[in-house]
Write an enzyme that holds these catalytic residues in place. Structure first.
Site, short mmCIF file in Angstrom:
data_model
loop_
_atom_site.label_atom_id
_atom_site.label_comp_id
_atom_site.label_asym_id
_atom_site.label_seq_id
_atom_site.Cartn_x
_atom_site.Cartn_y
_atom_site.Cartn_z
N ARG A 1 2.80 2.49 -2.49
CA ARG A 1 2.84 3.24 -3.76
C ARG A 1 1.97 2.55 -4.81
NH1 ARG A 1 7.17 0.37 -6.42
NH2 ARG A 1 8.40 -0.70 -4.84
N ILE B 1 -1.89 -0.76 -16.06
CA ILE B 1 -2.18 0.40 -15.22
C ILE B 1 -0.90 1.23 -15.09
CG2 ILE B 1 -3.06 1.11 -12.95
CD1 ILE B 1 -5.04 -0.69 -14.56
N SER C 1 -3.97 -10.39 -12.15
CA SER C 1 -3.56 -9.66 -13.36
C SER C 1 -4.21 -10.30 -14.58
CB SER C 1 -2.05 -9.71 -13.54
OG SER C 1 -1.69 -9.24 -14.82
N TYR D 1 5.38 -14.70 -13.69
CA TYR D 1 4.33 -13.77 -13.24
C TYR D 1 2.93 -14.33 -13.56
CZ TYR D 1 1.98 -9.20 -12.76
OH TYR D 1 1.16 -8.16 -12.38
N ALA D 2 2.76 -14.85 -14.79
CA ALA D 2 1.46 -15.41 -15.18
C ALA D 2 1.09 -16.58 -14.29
CB ALA D 2 1.50 -15.85 -16.65
N ALA D 3 2.08 -17.44 -13.99
CA ALA D 3 1.81 -18.60 -13.13
C ALA D 3 1.40 -18.13 -11.73
CB ALA D 3 3.05 -19.49 -13.06
N SER D 4 2.10 -17.10 -11.22
CA SER D 4 1.77 -16.62 -9.87
C SER D 4 0.36 -16.03 -9.83
CB SER D 4 2.79 -15.58 -9.40
OG SER D 4 2.61 -14.34 -10.06
N GLY E 1 0.81 -1.23 0.00
CA GLY E 1 0.00 0.00 0.00
C GLY E 1 0.83 1.27 0.00
P1 NAP Z 1 4.41 -1.19 -7.73
O1 NAP Z 1 4.16 0.23 -8.06
O2 NAP Z 1 5.71 -1.82 -8.12
O3 NAP Z 1 4.16 -1.41 -6.16
C1 NAP Z 1 4.33 -2.68 -5.59
C2 NAP Z 1 4.06 -2.59 -4.10
O4 NAP Z 1 4.26 -3.90 -3.51
C3 NAP Z 1 5.01 -1.64 -3.38
O5 NAP Z 1 4.36 -1.05 -2.28
C4 NAP Z 1 6.10 -2.59 -2.88
O6 NAP Z 1 6.81 -2.03 -1.81
C5 NAP Z 1 5.23 -3.80 -2.46
N1 NAP Z 1 5.97 -5.05 -2.38
C6 NAP Z 1 6.63 -5.67 -3.37
N2 NAP Z 1 7.20 -6.80 -2.91
C7 NAP Z 1 6.87 -6.89 -1.59
C8 NAP Z 1 7.16 -7.83 -0.57
N3 NAP Z 1 7.90 -8.90 -0.79
N4 NAP Z 1 6.66 -7.62 0.68
C9 NAP Z 1 5.91 -6.51 0.93
N5 NAP Z 1 5.59 -5.59 -0.01
C10 NAP Z 1 6.08 -5.78 -1.25
O7 NAP Z 1 3.30 -2.14 -8.37
P2 NAP Z 1 1.83 -1.81 -8.88
O8 NAP Z 1 1.90 -1.58 -10.34
O9 NAP Z 1 1.18 -0.83 -8.00
O10 NAP Z 1 1.15 -3.25 -8.70
C11 NAP Z 1 0.41 -3.60 -7.55
C12 NAP Z 1 -0.21 -4.98 -7.80
O11 NAP Z 1 -1.02 -4.93 -8.97
C13 NAP Z 1 0.82 -6.08 -8.03
O12 NAP Z 1 0.38 -7.28 -7.42
C14 NAP Z 1 0.83 -6.24 -9.53
O13 NAP Z 1 1.23 -7.53 -9.94
C15 NAP Z 1 -0.62 -5.96 -9.85
N6 NAP Z 1 -0.84 -5.54 -11.24
C16 NAP Z 1 -0.29 -4.38 -11.70
C17 NAP Z 1 -0.52 -4.01 -13.03
C18 NAP Z 1 0.02 -2.74 -13.61
O14 NAP Z 1 -0.17 -2.54 -14.81
N7 NAP Z 1 0.68 -1.89 -12.86
C19 NAP Z 1 -1.27 -4.84 -13.86
C20 NAP Z 1 -1.80 -6.00 -13.35
C21 NAP Z 1 -1.59 -6.34 -12.03
P3 NAP Z 1 8.35 -2.44 -1.52
O15 NAP Z 1 9.04 -2.55 -2.85
O16 NAP Z 1 8.85 -1.37 -0.64
O17 NAP Z 1 8.27 -3.75 -0.82
#
Ligand code: NAP
EC number: 1.1.1.100
Length: 248
Positions: free
Chosen positions: A19, A190, A144, A157-160, A17
Site C-alpha cells: 500500500r 506524501i 525521509s 524515526y529521524a534516527a532510523s 509494496g
Molecule cells: P504506509 O502507507 O504505512 O505503508 C507502509 C508499508 O510498509 C506497508 O506495506 C506495510 O505493510 C509495510 N511494513 C511496515 N512494517 C513492516 C515490516 N516490519 N515488515 C514488512 N513490511 C512492513 O507508509 P507509506 O507512507 O507508504 O511509507 C512508505 C515509506 O516511505 C516508509 O519507509 C516511510 O517511512 C517513508 N516515508 C513516508 C512519508 C509520507 O509522508 N508518507 C514521508 C517520508 C518517508 P504491513 O503493515 O502489512 O506490514
C-alpha cells in the site's frame, strides 16, 4: 498494458509494496514490464495483486517481517529459483511511533529502528549476494526528509532514516565495483495512511513551510525511484522529493 517491453524479464522487490508509496512504486515498475515481488506483514489485497498482474507481469506477494534476517534470505532464494535475477531492490517498509523524546518508550525506539534501519540492512545484505553474482543491480532506500532535518516527536524515526542515509553511502562504496548502484529517496510529506493520521492543524502548519504548497503523491516518489533504478552513474546520493521543504 505495459509502457514498454524491453524490461519484460526484469524483476523488482519492494518491501512494503502492499500500500501507500510502495504500492505506487509497484505500479510504476509493473507498467514498465518488471515482475513484481512484494513483502509486507499483512500481505496485499487481491485487488492490488490483480491490478499489478493486469500489466502482464508476474506478481509474488509474500507475508513476512523485514526485521527477520533469515526471512530476507529465504525470500532471495525464492526469487533466484523463480526468476533467476533480482534487478532492483526498493527498501520501502517503514513505520512511525511518534512521541516526544522524554516520553518515548524503549519499545517505540527499538521497533522503529528495527523495521526502518535493520530491515533495510537485512534486505540489502540478502539481495546484494545475488546482485554481486550478476554484477548488476540497483538498490533504492526510502528514507525521509525527517532524517535530514530532524522533527519534534520523531527522534526514533529521524534516527532510523538518518541511519539509512549512512547505510546507503557505505553500501554504495562497497558494491560499486560490482556494478551495483545504491541510492536513497527522501520523501517530504506524501499523502498516505502514514500522513492521514496527522491532525489537520499540524498538516496546515506544515504546508506553510512547503514552497510548492501541497503534499506530495505516492506517484511522485515512484517516479524518483524508477529514475534511480534505471540510470547507471549515480550512486550514494539522496534524491529529495519534498516540494522544497528542505533544500540540501
Ligand atoms: P504506509 O502507507 O504505512 O505503508 C507502509 C508499508 O510498509 C506497508 O506495506 C506495510 O505493510 C509495510 N511494513 C511496515 N512494517 C513492516 C515490516 N516490519 N515488515 C514488512 N513490511 C512492513 O507508509 P507509506 O507512507 O507508504 O511509507 C512508505 C515509506 O516511505 C516508509 O519507509 C516511510 O517511512 C517513508 N516515508 C513516508 C512519508 C509520507 O509522508 N508518507 C514521508 C517520508 C518517508 P504491513 O503493515 O502489512 O506490514
Amino acid at each position: 498494458m505495459t509502457e514498454q517491453t524491453e524490461n519484460q524479464t526484469k524483476t523488482v522487490l519492494i518491501t512494503g509494496g502492499s500500500r501507500g508509496i510502495g504500492a505506487a512504486i509497484a505500479h510504476k515498475f509493473a507498467a514498465n514490464g518488471y515482475h513484481i515481488i512484494i513483502v509486507s506483514r499483512s500481505g496485499s489485497t487481491p485487488e492490488h495483486v490483480d491490478a499489478l498482474t493486469a500489466y502482464g507481469v508476474e506478481v509474488r506477494d509474500f507475508k513476512g517481517d523485514v526485521t527477520d534476517f533469515s526471512f530476507a534470505k529465504e525470500i532471495m532464494d525464492t526469487v533466484k529459483a523463480d526468476f533467476n535475477t533480482l534487478d532492483v531492490l526498493v527498501n520501502n517498509a517503514g513505520i512511525t511511533r511518534d512521541t516526544l523524546l522524554m516520553r518515548m518508550k524503549e519499545s517505540d525506539f527499538d521497533a522503529v529502528i528495527d523495521i526502518n534501519l535493520k530491515g533495510t540492512f537485512n534486505f540489502i545484505q540478502a539481495a546484494s549476494k545475488l546482485m554481486m553474482k550478476q554484477r548488476a543491480g540497483a538498490i533504492i532506500n526510502i528514507a525521509s526528509v525527517v532524517g535530514e532535518m530532524g522533527n519534534v516527536g520523531q527522534a526514533n524515526y529521524a534516527a532510523s532514516k538518518a541511519g539509512m542515509l549512512g547505510l546507503t553511502k557505505s553500501a554504495a562504496r562497497e558494491l560499486g565495483m560490482r556494478g551495483i548502484t545504491v541510492n536513497a529517496v527522501a520523501p517530504g510529506y506524501i499523502e498516505t495512511d502514514m500522513t492521514d493520521e496527522m491532525p489537520e492543524k499540524a498538516k496546515a502548519a506544515m504546508l506553510e513551510n512547503i514552497p510548492l504548497s501541497k503534499l506530495g503523491q505516492p506517484s511522485d516518489i515512484a517516479e524518483a525511484v524508477y529514475f534511480l533504478a534505471t540510470q547507471s552513474y549515480i550512486t550514494g546520493t539522496t534524491l529529495d522529493v519534498n516540494g522544497g521543504l528542505y533544500m540540501n
